[in-house]
Design a protein around this motif. Sequence first.
Motif, PDB file in Angstrom:
ATOM      1  N   UNK A  76      46.951  -3.990  -0.659  1.00 39.53           N
ATOM      2  CA  UNK A  76      47.778  -5.179   0.049  1.00 39.53           C
ATOM      3  C   UNK A  76      49.054  -5.076   0.457  1.00 39.53           C
ATOM      4  N   UNK A  77      49.322  -5.609   1.699  1.00 37.14           N
ATOM      5  CA  UNK A  77      50.697  -5.628   2.537  1.00 37.14           C
ATOM      6  C   UNK A  77      50.832  -6.768   3.306  1.00 37.14           C
ATOM      7  N   UNK A  78      52.025  -6.556   3.718  1.00 37.85           N
ATOM      8  CA  UNK A  78      52.727  -7.578   4.745  1.00 37.85           C
ATOM      9  C   UNK A  78      52.822  -6.460   5.900  1.00 37.85           C
ATOM     10  N   UNK A  79      52.315  -6.769   7.206  1.00 38.77           N
ATOM     11  CA  UNK A  79      52.467  -5.757   8.353  1.00 38.77           C
ATOM     12  C   UNK A  79      53.020  -6.509   9.443  1.00 38.77           C
ATOM     13  N   UNK A  80      53.977  -5.727  10.175  1.00 39.44           N
ATOM     14  CA  UNK A  80      54.525  -6.275  11.326  1.00 39.44           C
ATOM     15  C   UNK A  80      54.248  -5.403  12.471  1.00 39.44           C
ATOM     16  N   UNK A 119      49.675 -10.730   6.655  1.00 46.85           N
ATOM     17  CA  UNK A 119      49.816 -10.685   5.004  1.00 46.85           C
ATOM     18  C   UNK A 119      48.085 -10.621   4.602  1.00 46.85           C
ATOM     19  N   UNK A 120      48.018  -9.579   4.143  1.00 50.34           N
ATOM     20  CA  UNK A 120      46.764  -9.023   3.606  1.00 50.34           C
ATOM     21  C   UNK A 120      46.636  -8.875   2.268  1.00 50.34           C
ATOM     22  N   UNK A 121      45.559  -9.417   1.686  1.00 50.88           N
ATOM     23  CA  UNK A 121      45.234  -9.040   0.154  1.00 50.88           C
ATOM     24  C   UNK A 121      43.887  -8.278  -0.019  1.00 50.88           C
ATOM     25  N   UNK A 178      43.596 -13.042   4.328  1.00 50.23           N
ATOM     26  CA  UNK A 178      44.329 -12.559   5.535  1.00 50.23           C
ATOM     27  C   UNK A 178      44.965 -13.931   5.930  1.00 50.23           C
ATOM     28  N   UNK A 179      46.371 -13.883   6.095  1.00 45.91           N
ATOM     29  CA  UNK A 179      47.177 -14.567   6.703  1.00 45.91           C
ATOM     30  C   UNK A 179      47.693 -14.007   7.956  1.00 45.91           C
ATOM     31  N   UNK A 180      47.460 -14.590   9.292  1.00 46.07           N
ATOM     32  CA  UNK A 180      48.099 -13.972  10.464  1.00 46.07           C
ATOM     33  C   UNK A 180      49.016 -15.085  11.235  1.00 46.07           C
ATOM     34  N   UNK A 181      50.080 -14.446  11.420  1.00 50.11           N
ATOM     35  CA  UNK A 181      51.061 -15.139  12.258  1.00 50.11           C
ATOM     36  C   UNK A 181      51.445 -14.471  13.652  1.00 50.11           C
TER      37      UNK A 181
END
Length: 266
Positions: free
Chosen positions: A116-120, A191-193, A209-212
Amino acid sequence: MNKKNLIGKVLFVALWGVICLNAYAQEKEYPQQERMKPGMSEYWTPQPSIVTPGACQGDGLVSPPSDAIILFDGTDLSAWESARKEGGPARWTIADGIFTVDKKAGDIQTKQKFESYQLHLEWRIPENITGTSQGRGNSGIFMQGKYEIQILDCYNNETYVNGQTGSVYNQTPPLVNAMRKPGEWNVYDIIYAAPVFTADGAYRYPPTVTVIHNGIVLQNHTAILGTTEYIGFPQIQPHGAGPIVLQSHGDPSEPISFRNIWIREL
Ligand code: MG
């Protein structure tokens, strides 16, 4: 006819009936499942409304936070490798602090595997982009190598909505269309779990997943149904940690570029 003979005859007829029924069941033909084609899972309406993101000031570049793992800082692709079976270096083109897809070199992936992570990640459609629908600036980010968040030029370019920018490809359309013009930088914060599997390989908890995109929410804790297939239904394939894969799509449009990629494990 005595009683014994009568019972014998009844049993014989019953047995014969069972044999006939069994033969009928074996010969009965059921319809074959229709072969899946791409259009069966793609849909075009309702088109997500267009939201104009805030304008970039200067080059819009913001440096990574202190605890981020840097995946590309403008210098080299040492955190990446070819996603082909034979492996090898990531042979995409680096120039002026950005890298650009080389379609001949195929997909690339991170050497490190993640849960799981936060990716930019920032990406740019070339100003001189051509093509239509899925053939216009197509790339994508595969989380754990299996689940694609679509990258595409959807600025004045309609396509099936579950294949447009920020879709969970071929599953869930984005809430809105937040594209910047070709030639400007787009920003993804994802933001991916990772999923949790049962002992028999089903999802106990599906990946979410949350995508901004450019500061605007496109996916809000969306449950991913399985692998993002071009043809057919999502598949549930048990897996562990996996790489981030960037797609080298086979369409003939000009290749897109990336910069400023970092990740924080969660
Ligand atoms: Mg794609």
